[in-house]
Design a protein around this motif. Sequence first.
Motif, PDB file in Angstrom:
ATOM      1  N   SER A  52      -7.994   4.270   3.534  1.00 35.48           N
ATOM      2  CA  SER A  52      -7.944   2.900   4.053  1.00 35.48           C
ATOM      3  C   SER A  52      -7.903   1.882   2.919  1.00 35.48           C
ATOM      4  CB  SER A  52      -9.144   2.631   4.963  1.00 35.48           C
ATOM      5  OG  SER A  52     -10.359   2.768   4.248  1.00 35.48           O
ATOM      6  N   LYS A  53      -8.555   2.194   1.805  1.00 34.34           N
ATOM      7  CA  LYS A  53      -8.521   1.279   0.654  1.00 34.34           C
ATOM      8  C   LYS A  53      -7.136   1.260   0.006  1.00 34.34           C
ATOM      9  CE  LYS A  53     -13.461   1.556  -0.309  1.00 34.34           C
ATOM     10  NZ  LYS A  53     -14.528   2.206  -1.102  1.00 34.34           N
ATOM     11  N   ILE A  54      -6.465   2.419  -0.032  1.00 32.15           N
ATOM     12  CA  ILE A  54      -5.093   2.423  -0.558  1.00 32.15           C
ATOM     13  C   ILE A  54      -4.203   1.541   0.317  1.00 32.15           C
ATOM     14  CG2 ILE A  54      -3.065   3.838  -1.068  1.00 32.15           C
ATOM     15  CD1 ILE A  54      -4.951   6.189  -1.601  1.00 32.15           C
ATOM     16  N   LYS A  55      -4.308   1.709   1.626  1.00 32.19           N
ATOM     17  CA  LYS A  55      -3.488   0.912   2.551  1.00 32.19           C
ATOM     18  C   LYS A  55      -3.770  -0.578   2.413  1.00 32.19           C
ATOM     19  CE  LYS A  55      -2.859   4.449   6.137  1.00 32.19           C
ATOM     20  NZ  LYS A  55      -3.183   4.850   7.533  1.00 32.19           N
ATOM     21  N   ALA A  56      -5.005  -0.913   2.052  1.00 35.59           N
ATOM     22  CA  ALA A  56      -5.381  -2.317   1.893  1.00 35.59           C
ATOM     23  C   ALA A  56      -4.997  -2.866   0.520  1.00 35.59           C
ATOM     24  CB  ALA A  56      -6.878  -2.470   2.118  1.00 35.59           C
ATOM     25  N   GLY A  57      -4.332  -2.049  -0.295  1.00 42.12           N
ATOM     26  CA  GLY A  57      -3.935  -2.507  -1.627  1.00 42.12           C
ATOM     27  C   GLY A  57      -5.096  -2.618  -2.587  1.00 42.12           C
ATOM     28  N   GLN A  58      -6.145  -1.812  -2.369  1.00 47.11           N
ATOM     29  CA  GLN A  58      -7.364  -1.925  -3.167  1.00 47.11           C
ATOM     30  C   GLN A  58      -7.533  -0.783  -4.168  1.00 47.11           C
ATOM     31  OE1 GLN A  58     -10.391  -2.108  -0.105  1.00 47.11           O
ATOM     32  NE2 GLN A  58     -10.173  -4.322   0.125  1.00 47.11           N
ATOM     33  N   VAL A  59      -6.466  -0.033  -4.429  1.00 46.74           N
ATOM     34  CA  VAL A  59      -6.559   1.120  -5.333  1.00 46.74           C
ATOM     35  C   VAL A  59      -5.372   1.108  -6.293  1.00 46.74           C
ATOM     36  CG1 VAL A  59      -6.712   3.632  -5.508  1.00 46.74           C
ATOM     37  CG2 VAL A  59      -7.719   2.467  -3.536  1.00 46.74           C
ATOM     38  N   GLY A  60      -5.680   1.226  -7.594  1.00 50.18           N
ATOM     39  CA  GLY A  60      -4.620   1.306  -8.591  1.00 50.18           C
ATOM     40  C   GLY A  60      -4.328   2.721  -9.038  1.00 50.18           C
ATOM     41  N   GLY A  61      -5.316   3.609  -8.878  1.00 51.05           N
ATOM     42  CA  GLY A  61      -5.122   4.988  -9.305  1.00 51.05           C
ATOM     43  C   GLY A  61      -6.149   5.897  -8.692  1.00 51.05           C
ATOM     44  N   LEU A  62      -5.855   7.192  -8.737  1.00 48.31           N
ATOM     45  CA  LEU A  62      -6.746   8.229  -8.222  1.00 48.31           C
ATOM     46  C   LEU A  62      -6.895   9.334  -9.255  1.00 48.31           C
ATOM     47  CD1 LEU A  62      -5.406   8.854  -4.578  1.00 48.31           C
ATOM     48  CD2 LEU A  62      -7.424   7.513  -5.207  1.00 48.31           C
ATOM     49  N   PHE A  63      -8.029  10.018  -9.223  1.00 49.50           N
ATOM     50  CA  PHE A  63      -8.142  11.305  -9.912  1.00 49.50           C
ATOM     51  C   PHE A  63      -8.892  12.254  -8.995  1.00 49.50           C
ATOM     52  CE2 PHE A  63     -11.944   9.021 -11.104  1.00 49.50           C
ATOM     53  CZ  PHE A  63     -12.943   9.959 -11.261  1.00 49.50           C
ATOM     54  N   GLY A  64      -8.782  13.550  -9.296  1.00 51.13           N
ATOM     55  CA  GLY A  64      -9.347  14.547  -8.399  1.00 51.13           C
ATOM     56  C   GLY A  64      -8.391  14.950  -7.298  1.00 51.13           C
ATOM     57  N   VAL A  65      -7.120  14.574  -7.443  1.00 49.33           N
ATOM     58  CA  VAL A  65      -6.076  14.960  -6.488  1.00 49.33           C
ATOM     59  C   VAL A  65      -5.001  15.704  -7.272  1.00 49.33           C
ATOM     60  CG1 VAL A  65      -4.367  14.151  -4.822  1.00 49.33           C
ATOM     61  CG2 VAL A  65      -6.521  12.914  -5.097  1.00 49.33           C
ATOM     62  N   ALA A  66      -4.555  16.852  -6.775  1.00 51.74           N
ATOM     63  CA  ALA A  66      -3.551  17.628  -7.495  1.00 51.74           C
ATOM     64  C   ALA A  66      -2.688  18.407  -6.521  1.00 51.74           C
ATOM     65  CB  ALA A  66      -4.220  18.580  -8.487  1.00 51.74           C
ATOM     66  N   GLY A  67      -1.486  18.751  -6.992  1.00 59.23           N
ATOM     67  CA  GLY A  67      -0.520  19.484  -6.168  1.00 59.23           C
ATOM     68  C   GLY A  67       0.518  18.522  -5.626  1.00 59.23           C
ATOM     69  N   PRO A  68       1.803  18.882  -5.717  1.00 52.45           N
ATOM     70  CA  PRO A  68       2.868  17.965  -5.273  1.00 52.45           C
ATOM     71  C   PRO A  68       2.677  17.454  -3.847  1.00 52.45           C
ATOM     72  CG  PRO A  68       3.811  19.817  -6.469  1.00 52.45           C
ATOM     73  CD  PRO A  68       2.360  20.122  -6.313  1.00 52.45           C
ATOM     74  N   GLU A  69       2.233  18.313  -2.952  1.00 56.35           N
ATOM     75  CA  GLU A  69       2.102  17.890  -1.559  1.00 56.35           C
ATOM     76  C   GLU A  69       0.970  16.869  -1.395  1.00 56.35           C
ATOM     77  OE1 GLU A  69       2.192  21.066  -2.562  1.00 56.35           O
ATOM     78  OE2 GLU A  69       4.256  21.538  -1.973  1.00 56.35           O
ATOM     79  N   LYS A  70      -0.190  17.155  -1.981  1.00 59.77           N
ATOM     80  CA  LYS A  70      -1.330  16.240  -1.842  1.00 59.77           C
ATOM     81  C   LYS A  70      -1.072  14.918  -2.542  1.00 59.77           C
ATOM     82  CE  LYS A  70      -4.907  19.773  -1.270  1.00 59.77           C
ATOM     83  NZ  LYS A  70      -6.154  20.374  -1.827  1.00 59.77           N
ATOM     84  N   VAL A  71      -0.492  14.987  -3.734  1.00 61.46           N
ATOM     85  CA  VAL A  71      -0.201  13.752  -4.456  1.00 61.46           C
ATOM     86  C   VAL A  71       0.852  12.943  -3.705  1.00 61.46           C
ATOM     87  CG1 VAL A  71       0.709  12.767  -6.591  1.00 61.46           C
ATOM     88  CG2 VAL A  71      -0.868  14.717  -6.687  1.00 61.46           C
TER      89      VAL A  71
END
Length: 741
Positions: A52-71
């Motif tokens: 929900s924070k990504i959709k709200a434009g409140q996130v510039g980056g993530l870590f702890g996510v890996a794999g082409p499908e998940k990313v």
Amino acid sequence: MGSLFGQSKKTIPQVEQLLDKMTLEEKIGQLNLLTPGGGIATGAVVSKNVESKIKAGQVGGLFGVAGPEKVRLAQEIAVNHTRLKIPLLIGSDVIHGYKTTYPIPLGLSSSWDMDLIEEAARMAATEATADGIMWNFSPMVDVTRDPRWGRIAEGAGEDPYLGAAIAQSMVKGYQGQDLSAPNTMLACVKHMALYGASEAGRDYHSVDMSKIKMFNQYLPPYKAAVDAGVASVMTSFNDIDGVPASGNKWLLTTLLRRQWGFDGFVVSDYTSVNEMVDHGLGNLQDVSKLALKAGLDMDMVGEGFLTTLQKSVEEGKITEAEITQACQRVLEAKYKAGLFDDPYRYLDSKRPEKEILTAENRALARKLATRSFVLLKNHYEILPLQKEAKIALIGPLADSRNNMLGTWAPTGNPDLAVTILEGFKNVAPYASIQYAKGANISDNADFAKKVNVFGPRIQVDERSPESMLKEALDIANNADVVVAVLGEATEMSGEAASRTDISIPKSQKKLINALVATGKPVAIILMSGRPLTISEELEMPVALLQVWHPGIEAGNAIADVVFGDYNPSGKLTATWPRNVGQIPIYHSSKITGRPAPEKFEKFTSNYLDVPNTPLFPFGFGLSYTAFEYSDLKLSKKEIAQGESIEVSVTIKNTGNFHGEEVVQLYLKDLVRSITPPNRQLKGFKKVFLKKGEQKTVTLTLVPNDLKFYNSTSEFVAEPGEFEVYLGTDSNCTLKKCFTLK
């Protein structure tokens, strides 16, 4: 090289145009780095409501996510469900390999092979980007002289010159020539700054240091990474001159940007902005304001920027222009990574199978491991072993798959690691090998619980210590030779793994004493993430091979060296103390006004109970062969300011094995305006010599090698006499002198 007053910076039109369209809230959102969990969390916080924070434009980056499908799922949310469709940066801690893990950085540094280290980083970048990750929280370049600090495992040891060379090699390996290429990634040098000098060797502790010591001994590796073009910098947890790094304007703006010319972006470490509250610098709004104004661009996990910066703008405590500047730096990194051209450029679903854990990558990991091992002792030339020998392989680490990868391998799979028992069988299939555990890594259940935070590293056996020892001795008494695999479990070193007792645990000491008492030849394979205090073990009639934590190909690589398929060539990059009372101990310490003579004298700088000398000096490492140094020459006896000087030496392999030797050059400035170190490493070269072969090795001292930061922080070379030492470790005795006019 960055100029003293910074560099003129070219703007990126696409970023400028995007900034013009952004609201204040959208700019603040780009400064927020979150983790949805799933990896190794290095703090108490895991981000909530990430989607929900990504959709709200409140996130510039993530870590702890890996794999082409998940990313791809995360990237599609950012690109398809936000107003400006700004893609996310995807980061990870790829510390010593991605899926194909290789030796911990302290071990890798012991290879002294810059080309090989660059190749290792390149392989890690290829694998990580194949899994959708384009930003790496590495290299860690903190100089440390206190092996009680667990994170010594993550760096290159005690020396700023060697550390700087390794920092540059790793940045080049990760970033390549083109950051937008789908197999390169943004590097992040950490931890800025001085984190390796934590008081008492305790993680996250305070640091107090003079500017002279800072500039001459601790800052060079960070600056080398900046000079190599590192894309990002991560702040440290400690304070510098009383101000925590994440809010230290002198550090992040005056030094890093203005003096060194850094033009990338700066990210905090895990919740380090929030932790300034506990440092005593105010509430979350206060410390978030302090961090932004200091020059911090991205807030990792803590969300202080997200929740307080707008209020600080409304109250006039910060300006929107300061937020815009930080946002611009983050957006420029995304542009350099090619994300605006194609947000999915790192998301080829065919790449993981083709590029991760390949046979070629595992072969490189095996090679890297063999080059990292350091032969500390070889009593009666026990090593290498015959491949047809009758071997008792004993010890709690001899068949412990969970302890091969080493600390900070969150992306590695320990189930894929080769144990030492398996490696022995692979390399010496005709040997007779019997195995017994012999002892627990530690018998202390409370200690084991602390170590086993990320899984079973210390497993306390259901059998009694007495029954395990009896089994081991029965096997040992029927063998030609005993190989004992001892030392630290993976998480006995690393982050939040400081120890006041860095000796081998008592359970294992009892085992090795009993094995030596059998009278059989004993080779100790020592596994650890730090220097250990092993004075007792060194006095025993044993061979000692230090193997660190070698990675996924651990067993095969150890067997390669134990059975002589590769002659060990590693050299220590951190001094080993006799006991913890000598710490800090390092090769470039200063001589006092009352230096200790060889024999004890009262009122000189010495101890009553042990010599000043270490157990093993910096640069130490034996070989199955022997090397002889002679004929040291200088190209000039006198040089002018700005001139270089060549130093050459003849080296001969006088033993019975082909081998590699690390030729080391040390410099001593005899007289200068501030007290000089005893010696400083100023050059090295790794050379291969066949048995009986002789070579002339030439190293060049360049003008900067003679310079130091004086009491007014000027980088100068002062006229006077210099001594040049050249040889096999920091105690080398071949010496010549020259004069700087």
